[in-house]
Write a protein that holds these residues in place. Structure first.
Motif, PDB file in Angstrom:
ATOM      1  N   LEU B  53      44.434 -37.915 -42.591  1.00  0.00           N
ATOM      2  CA  LEU B  53      44.910 -36.885 -41.668  1.00  0.00           C
ATOM      3  C   LEU B  53      45.516 -35.686 -42.392  1.00  0.00           C
ATOM      4  O   LEU B  53      45.696 -34.626 -41.803  1.00  0.00           O
ATOM      5  CB  LEU B  53      45.929 -37.482 -40.696  1.00  0.00           C
ATOM      6  N   GLU B  54      45.814 -35.864 -43.671  1.00  0.00           N
ATOM      7  CA  GLU B  54      46.369 -34.744 -44.447  1.00  0.00           C
ATOM      8  C   GLU B  54      45.259 -33.816 -44.925  1.00  0.00           C
ATOM      9  O   GLU B  54      45.508 -32.698 -45.332  1.00  0.00           O
ATOM     10  CB  GLU B  54      47.152 -35.280 -45.661  1.00  0.00           C
ATOM     11  N   THR B  56      41.548 -33.331 -43.410  1.00  0.00           N
ATOM     12  CA  THR B  56      40.405 -33.694 -42.564  1.00  0.00           C
ATOM     13  C   THR B  56      39.137 -32.938 -42.956  1.00  0.00           C
ATOM     14  O   THR B  56      38.092 -33.154 -42.393  1.00  0.00           O
ATOM     15  CB  THR B  56      40.717 -33.450 -41.073  1.00  0.00           C
ATOM     16  N   GLU B  57      39.230 -32.063 -43.950  1.00  0.00           N
ATOM     17  CA  GLU B  57      38.008 -31.424 -44.467  1.00  0.00           C
ATOM     18  C   GLU B  57      37.169 -32.451 -45.219  1.00  0.00           C
ATOM     19  O   GLU B  57      35.969 -32.331 -45.347  1.00  0.00           O
ATOM     20  CB  GLU B  57      38.366 -30.259 -45.393  1.00  0.00           C
ATOM     21  N   ASP B  59      35.229 -34.847 -45.079  1.00  0.00           N
ATOM     22  CA  ASP B  59      34.560 -35.180 -43.818  1.00  0.00           C
ATOM     23  C   ASP B  59      33.732 -36.458 -43.887  1.00  0.00           C
ATOM     24  O   ASP B  59      33.454 -37.001 -44.937  1.00  0.00           O
ATOM     25  CB  ASP B  59      33.681 -34.025 -43.389  1.00  0.00           C
TER      26      ASP B  59
END
Lengths: 65, 261
Positions: B53-54, B56-57, B59
């Motif tokens: 969550l820190e 989210t790129e 992917d």
């Protein structure tokens, strides 16, 4: 409200699962949600309210064998 | 030609390829996609993990697989018990991408060998819930039979511990498992090179599942192709029926007219 998302505590201003997904910038991404031990399909997110201190897991597919 | 009708059927699906390819450990997405293409694999395996969550790129792998008609085979890696595996399987199915699941339950981090008892329990539950279940298990003929009886769509005994590349440690057992089976047997884990794959296919298994030997090869794309060809060669050799081994020579042209005098 306080939520435990992926093992970490967050103070979030949210009502539904959909709000949580949007908060973390995951809208439209292939995400799967478990809230309070139950798995919710994406169609249910907008109508499912989250509760204070709920444990939420946001998971996805990663490379694996 | 024999191979044209030689399809593999699992969970109501017909597969032209007997190569199940894992998607971990590739050097980058480009090499991975090229390797997938070179492999001819129709079934691709994945793991389910928490999203970071820190960042989210970072992917999902799925973004690279758009518009392709692969069968997704998520695994339950990380599970140490049947309950944990069932939980991961439900999460995987909620993705809407697949109801296939590879049950993978390991406790010992040094060997990563499957826990066959928990694997059987998870298989029983998931079959009842309507999953197409492909359990990864030890190369034990009895547990493989039990998994079949529990409703597994295919049973996947390991050749050797995951990622070791040791090849088939017990070919006698793999052969026996195939002889006894009424569902497809897929050798999963432990293979190292094309010769291991040929050996597996000649033992009569229906397919192989590999990740590390392709992804960690010096040239993963070339190795993917080598493995594809090895599967085909081994399968044809199995279907063709090899000669029996003999202790002494037998001349190819006969011996009767050998003496010219």
């Amino acid at each position: 409200m306080n939520l435990i998302v992926n093992g970490n505590e967050y103070q979030l201003d949210v009502v539904t699962i959909q709000d949580v997904v949007v908060h973390f910038g995951l809208a439209g991404k292939p995400v799967v949600v478990e809230a309070g031990g139950t798995v919710y399909a994406s169609e249910q997110w907008a109508t499912t309210a989250v509760q204070d201190h709920m444990r939420i897991e946001l998971v996805h597919f990663v490379g694996g064998g | 030609m024999q191979t044209e009708t030689d399809v593999l059927r699992i969970g109501g699906r017909c597969l032209a390829s007997r190569f199940f390819l894992g998607t971990g450990l590739f050097p980058n997405p480009y090499v991975q996609m090229e390797a997938i293409k070179a492999s001819g694999a129709e079934v691709l395996t994945f793991a389910i993990r928490r999203i970071n969550l820190e960042n989210t790129e970072d992917d999902s792998i799925l973004q690279h697989l758009h518009n392709e008609s692969y069968i997704y085979l998520p695994n339950t890696s990380g599970a140490r018990t049947a309950d944990e595996a069932v939980r991961i399987a439900r999460l995987a199915r909620a993705s809407g991408l697949s109801d296939w699941i590879k049950v993978e339950i390991s406790v010992n981090e040094r060997t990563l060998l499957p826990d066959p008892i928990e694997t059987l329990r998870a298989t029983e539950v998931l079959v009842k819930e309507g999953f197409t279940v492909l359990p990864y298990t030890s190369d034990d003929p009895v547990i493989c039979k039990r998994l079949e009886e529990a409703g597994a769509a295919a049973v996947m005994p390991g050749a050797a511990p995951i990622g070791t590349g040791l090849g088939i440690l017990n070919p006698y057992h793999i052969g026996l498992i195939v002889e006894e089976a009424n569902v497809p047997i897929i050798v999963d884990a432990g293979l190292g090179s094309a010769s291991d794959v040929v050996q597996a296919m000649e033992l009569g298994v229906s397919g192989v599942l590999m990740n590390t030997p392709v992804a960690k090869a010096t040239d993963p794309v070339r190795m993917a192709k080598a493995m594809r060809l090895a599967i085909e060669a081994g399968r044809l050799s199995y279907l063709a029926g090899r000669i029996t081994k003999k202790k002494y020579a037998s001349a190819s042209s006969g011996l009767d007219a050998f003496q010219l005098k």
